[in-house]
Design an enzyme around this catalytic site. Structure first.
Site, PDB file in Angstrom:
ATOM      1  N   CYS A   2       2.761  -9.925  -6.643  1.00 18.83           N
ATOM      2  CA  CYS A   2       3.525 -11.038  -7.209  1.00 18.83           C
ATOM      3  C   CYS A   2       2.929 -12.378  -6.765  1.00 18.83           C
ATOM      4  O   CYS A   2       2.299 -12.476  -5.730  1.00 18.83           O
ATOM      5  CB  CYS A   2       4.961 -10.984  -6.725  1.00 18.83           C
ATOM      6  N   ARG A  27      -4.068 -11.559 -10.041  1.00 23.03           N
ATOM      7  CA  ARG A  27      -3.423 -10.658  -9.081  1.00 23.03           C
ATOM      8  C   ARG A  27      -2.663  -9.538  -9.774  1.00 23.03           C
ATOM      9  O   ARG A  27      -2.257  -8.574  -9.149  1.00 23.03           O
ATOM     10  CB  ARG A  27      -2.439 -11.434  -8.199  1.00 23.03           C
ATOM     11  N   TRP A  74       5.077  -8.211 -10.169  1.00 23.87           N
ATOM     12  CA  TRP A  74       4.483  -6.892 -10.368  1.00 23.87           C
ATOM     13  C   TRP A  74       5.553  -5.903  -9.916  1.00 23.87           C
ATOM     14  O   TRP A  74       5.936  -5.896  -8.746  1.00 23.87           O
ATOM     15  CB  TRP A  74       3.228  -6.755  -9.524  1.00 23.87           C
ATOM     16  N   ASN A 100       8.248 -12.690  -2.797  1.00 27.06           N
ATOM     17  CA  ASN A 100       7.164 -11.698  -2.720  1.00 27.06           C
ATOM     18  C   ASN A 100       7.429 -10.830  -1.513  1.00 27.06           C
ATOM     19  O   ASN A 100       7.822 -11.356  -0.472  1.00 27.06           O
ATOM     20  CB  ASN A 100       5.811 -12.380  -2.462  1.00 27.06           C
ATOM     21  N   GLY A 101       7.167  -9.535  -1.635  1.00 24.29           N
ATOM     22  CA  GLY A 101       7.352  -8.654  -0.488  1.00 24.29           C
ATOM     23  C   GLY A 101       8.422  -7.628  -0.781  1.00 24.29           C
ATOM     24  O   GLY A 101       8.648  -7.249  -1.934  1.00 24.29           O
ATOM     25  N   GLU A 482     -16.409   6.349  -3.184  1.00 26.01           N
ATOM     26  CA  GLU A 482     -16.266   4.996  -3.719  1.00 26.01           C
ATOM     27  C   GLU A 482     -16.634   4.973  -5.209  1.00 26.01           C
ATOM     28  O   GLU A 482     -15.961   4.315  -6.011  1.00 26.01           O
ATOM     29  CB  GLU A 482     -17.139   4.026  -2.904  1.00 26.01           C
ATOM     30  N   LYS A 486     -14.045   3.820  -8.152  1.00 23.69           N
ATOM     31  CA  LYS A 486     -14.371   2.767  -9.135  1.00 23.69           C
ATOM     32  C   LYS A 486     -14.157   3.307 -10.543  1.00 23.69           C
ATOM     33  O   LYS A 486     -13.553   2.657 -11.387  1.00 23.69           O
ATOM     34  CB  LYS A 486     -15.827   2.305  -9.015  1.00 23.69           C
ATOM     35  N   GLU A 489     -10.345   4.013 -11.405  1.00 29.01           N
ATOM     36  CA  GLU A 489      -9.420   2.875 -11.496  1.00 29.01           C
ATOM     37  C   GLU A 489      -9.666   1.997 -12.708  1.00 29.01           C
ATOM     38  O   GLU A 489      -8.735   1.414 -13.244  1.00 29.01           O
ATOM     39  CB  GLU A 489      -9.383   2.051 -10.204  1.00 29.01           C
ATOM     40  N   HIS A 505     -16.681  26.325  -1.439  1.00 27.55           N
ATOM     41  CA  HIS A 505     -15.444  26.785  -0.802  1.00 27.55           C
ATOM     42  C   HIS A 505     -14.240  26.658  -1.722  1.00 27.55           C
ATOM     43  O   HIS A 505     -13.109  26.615  -1.242  1.00 27.55           O
ATOM     44  CB  HIS A 505     -15.225  26.027   0.510  1.00 27.55           C
ATOM     45  N   LYS A 604      -4.291  -6.857  -7.240  1.00 28.54           N
ATOM     46  CA  LYS A 604      -5.426  -7.152  -6.362  1.00 28.54           C
ATOM     47  C   LYS A 604      -5.121  -6.912  -4.893  1.00 28.54           C
ATOM     48  O   LYS A 604      -5.903  -6.317  -4.188  1.00 28.54           O
ATOM     49  CB  LYS A 604      -5.887  -8.597  -6.575  1.00 28.54           C
TER      50      LYS A 604
HETATM   51  C1  F6R Z   1     -10.347  -0.585  -5.134  1.00 31.46           C
HETATM   52  C2  F6R Z   1      -9.662  -1.575  -4.323  1.00 31.46           C
HETATM   53  C3  F6R Z   1      -8.665  -1.099  -3.330  1.00 31.46           C
HETATM   54  C4  F6R Z   1      -8.722  -1.965  -2.060  1.00 31.46           C
HETATM   55  C5  F6R Z   1      -7.563  -1.608  -1.134  1.00 31.46           C
HETATM   56  C6  F6R Z   1      -7.615  -2.394   0.156  1.00 31.46           C
HETATM   57  O1  F6R Z   1     -11.305  -1.164  -5.965  1.00 31.46           O
HETATM   58  O2  F6R Z   1      -9.874  -2.743  -4.470  1.00 31.46           O
HETATM   59  O3  F6R Z   1      -8.831   0.233  -3.028  1.00 31.46           O
HETATM   60  O4  F6R Z   1      -9.943  -1.767  -1.441  1.00 31.46           O
HETATM   61  O5  F6R Z   1      -6.345  -1.856  -1.779  1.00 31.46           O
HETATM   62  O6  F6R Z   1      -7.530  -3.755  -0.068  1.00 31.46           O
HETATM   63  P1  F6R Z   1      -7.952  -4.795   1.035  1.00 31.46           P
HETATM   64  O7  F6R Z   1      -9.404  -4.624   1.275  1.00 31.46           O
HETATM   65  O8  F6R Z   1      -7.626  -6.132   0.449  1.00 31.46           O
HETATM   66  O9  F6R Z   1      -7.169  -4.485   2.256  1.00 31.46           O
END
Ligand code: F6R
Length: 609
Positions: A2, A27, A74, A100-101, A482, A486, A489, A505, A604
């Protein structure tokens, strides 16, 4: 997650707030709202969906004022409907809040407000209790009412409040959720995130936990819990407002991938002198302190945790201290063995991830020292840590993390070398060798980026696949994880990653002709093993695309297709190979018509649990 924006000035609050909310769109949000104070009245509008929907509802000139608050939500508690959108108002409609929170005890508070005060709730949110709590405490003093309400609230919050009876001020409070304020020619500003203020000022006040802030047309006043005035100096924000925009690229994600050579170069430049000597003395570790450390935990979420997996063997190799990598959401609840001799390295791009912040606090309570690797200056994780290593990735806007990842790995490598040098577990020549290799990494990354045509070719060949899996060995397991994250998501393709040796296994049963496997083969010492894993998959009719170092003929003969990245050391390879996977995911998402910068269900920074 948010976003909160507040404005008190002489101009149009509606315009200022909408512009602030627009700069927080990255965000992620699913509803938006605004509350303005005008001629002793509170005007409130909220809509589900994007800001355009709200903007068209508040278009009329009589819906404006010189003071107000806005919010993009959000959804967490309750669906993304107009009712659940913020602002929420008190029963008499004279007080409005944005939040927010998360209010953890909201059920209990709600029950109490219903039974004691007969309040009828309009939404399913936890946030609405804040408006009513303030409402029932209000006796002509908004600050007093907010303080009284906050005493009852458990959880994390940044709350901004306006009241029709106090038309000159916005009052706000924060606990474990970010809040910043600033003053500019146009008036006083308040926001959950710095980018909302950047258009108007680069000098911002960072509000600390439990502080109250009063924003008026000409001033930002900050008070502690006891209402003692705090003398806060402003923090100057270096990033250009332009840096937070797309700069000619179609999406933030591809822009940020293209910034990776620069991010890695900058992270190195700030930590190496002209002779390649490490500059990490500000971390203030002494040899004695380091020698006393008997265990390191790397604690992080998502992409940041994958960076930790790459860093683990490198720290163990150079600093000779055992390292465990743990997910923040697991670590905080699993009663970890943490003592005064433990070092916890928290990795977080945003520095606001709730699970990581709580894991950090848990470790601190148990006596550990905290070193954090953070991208956002002045963020909550940075402020709660004993030592901070900032990455120099610059603002990362796309939800999918790219440039933060490579700079996090580089940071971990430099920390490993620094510790090793202090402890005497790494020789100067060895350290120089890795530094030299890292200095070449920006150019190697740039070479992969230049190979975009080939990456697009592979994306075109495979974008319709419904299952794409990733395998690797050693640090290639982290790269595989990773790469898989990517892909899923931003493309929503079903995917997972597994250590190649684990295939037999159980997972090997999944192999069919329509499954695509990426085999990450960057580690020379595991080469033969990886080759036989590829043969094992091929024998069961899987389609295999290998990602290997340039000139690797054996792998390209074994696999159906190969992407070659420039030859480099095993340690640098994870930083270089991941670029291919980031770009592959990007192009597949584009071909599938996905919302690349704001994938569904994602935001984000995850500031709630
Ligand atoms: C994936 C992504 C998330 C963040 C995770 C941690 O592309 O962006 O998996 O890496 O939410 O976020 P931070 O690094 O901001 O603590």
């Amino acid at each position: 997650m948010c976003g909160i924006v507040g404005y008190a000035g002489a101009g149009s609050a509606k315009a200022m707030i909408l512009s602030g909310l627009r700069s927080l769109e990255y965000r992620g949000y699913d509803s938006a709202g605004i509350a303005l104070v005008r001629k002793g009245k509170l005007l409130v509008r909220k809509e589900s969906g994007k800001l355009d929907a709200l903007e068209s509802k508040v278009g009329a000139a009589d819906f404006d004022a010189q003071l107000g608050i806005g919010h993009t939500r959000w959804a967490t508690h309750g669906a993304p409907t107009r009712e659940n959108a913020h602002p929420h108002t008190s029963v008499d409609g004279r007080i409005a809040i944005v939040h927010n929170g998360i209010i953890e005890n909201f059920m209990q508070l709600k029950q109490e407000l219903i039974t004691k005060h007969g309040i009828r709730f309009q939404s399913e949110t936890d946030s609405e209790v804040i408006a009513h709590l303030i409402g029932v405490h209000y006796r002509g003093d908004l600050v007093g009412a907010l303080r009284a309400a906050a005493k009852r609230m458990h959880g994390a919050y940044a709350v901004a409040v306006v009241c029709a009876d106090e038309p000159d001020q916005i009052v706000a409070i924060r606990k474990d959720a970010p809040l910043v304020a600033g003053i500019c020619e146009e008036g006083g500003l308040l926001a959950s995130d710095i980018p909302a203020l950047l258009k108007y000022t680069r000098d911002v006040y960072l509000i600390e936990n439990d502080e109250i802030v009063i924003v008026t047309k000409g001033a930002v006043q900050i008070f502690d819990e006891e209402m003692t005035r705090m003398n806060r100096t402003k923090t100057h924000i270096d990033w250009d407002a332009q840096a937070a925009e797309k700069g000619g690229y179609e999406h933030f994600m591809i822009k940020e991938i293209n910034e990776e050579p620069m991010g890695v170069r900058e992270t190195l430049r700030h930590r190496l002198d002209a002779n390649g000597e490490l500059l990490l003395d500000d971390l203030e570790f002494t040899k004695e302190e380091l020698d006393a450390i008997d265990r390191i935990y790397i604690v992080a979420c998502g992409t940041a945790s994958h960076a930790g997996l790459v860093g683990k063997p490198v720290i163990e190799k150079y600093a000779r201290i055992p390292v465990e990598v743990d997910l923040s959401s697991e670590f905080r609840y699993r009663n970890p063995i943490v003592t005064e001799r433990t070092l916890v390295i928290c990795i977080s791009q945003s520095g606001e991830t709730s699970d990581t912040l709580e894991a950090l606090r848990e470790a601190k309570r148990r006596g550990a020292k905290i070193l954090s690797i953070v991208n956002v200056v002045g963020s909550s994780v940075a402020r709660a840590s004993d030592h901070v290593f900032y990455t120099w990735a610059g603002p990362e806007i796309a939800v999918a993390s790219t440039k933060a990842y490579t700079t996090q790995i580089v940071s971990l490598y430099l920390i490993a070398l620094h510790m090793g040098r202090l402890r005497g577990t790494v020789k100067e020549a060895e350290s120089k060798k890795l530094v030299g290799e890292l200095l070449e990494a920006p150019d190697l990354i740039a070479k992969v980026i230049k190979d975009e045509k080939r990456i697009m070719e592979l994306a075109k060949a495979h974008y319709k696949k419904e299952k794409i899996f990733f395998v690797g060995r050693g640090s290639d397991v982290a790269t595989a994880q990773e790469a898989s994250l990517k892909l899923k998501e931003i493309t929503y393709i079903n995917s997972f990653a597994i250590a190649a040796g684990e295939l037999k296994h159980g997972t090997i049963a999944l192999i069919t002709r329509d499954v695509l496997f990426f085999a990450v083969a960057t580690q020379n010492y595991l080469y033969e093993k990886m080759l036989s894993n590829i043969e094992e998959m091929k024998a069961r009719q899987a389609q295999v695309v290998a990602v290997a170092k340039k000139g690797d003929k054996r792998i390209s003969q074994a696999a159906d297709d190969t992407f070659f990245f420039p030859d480099c050391s095993d340690e640098v390879a994870p930083i270089v190979a991941i670029i291919f996977f980031q770009m592959f995911a990007y192009h597949v998402a584009k071909l599938r018509g996905r919302n690349i910068d704001q994938p569904r269900n994602l935001a984000k920074s995850v500031t709630v649990e």
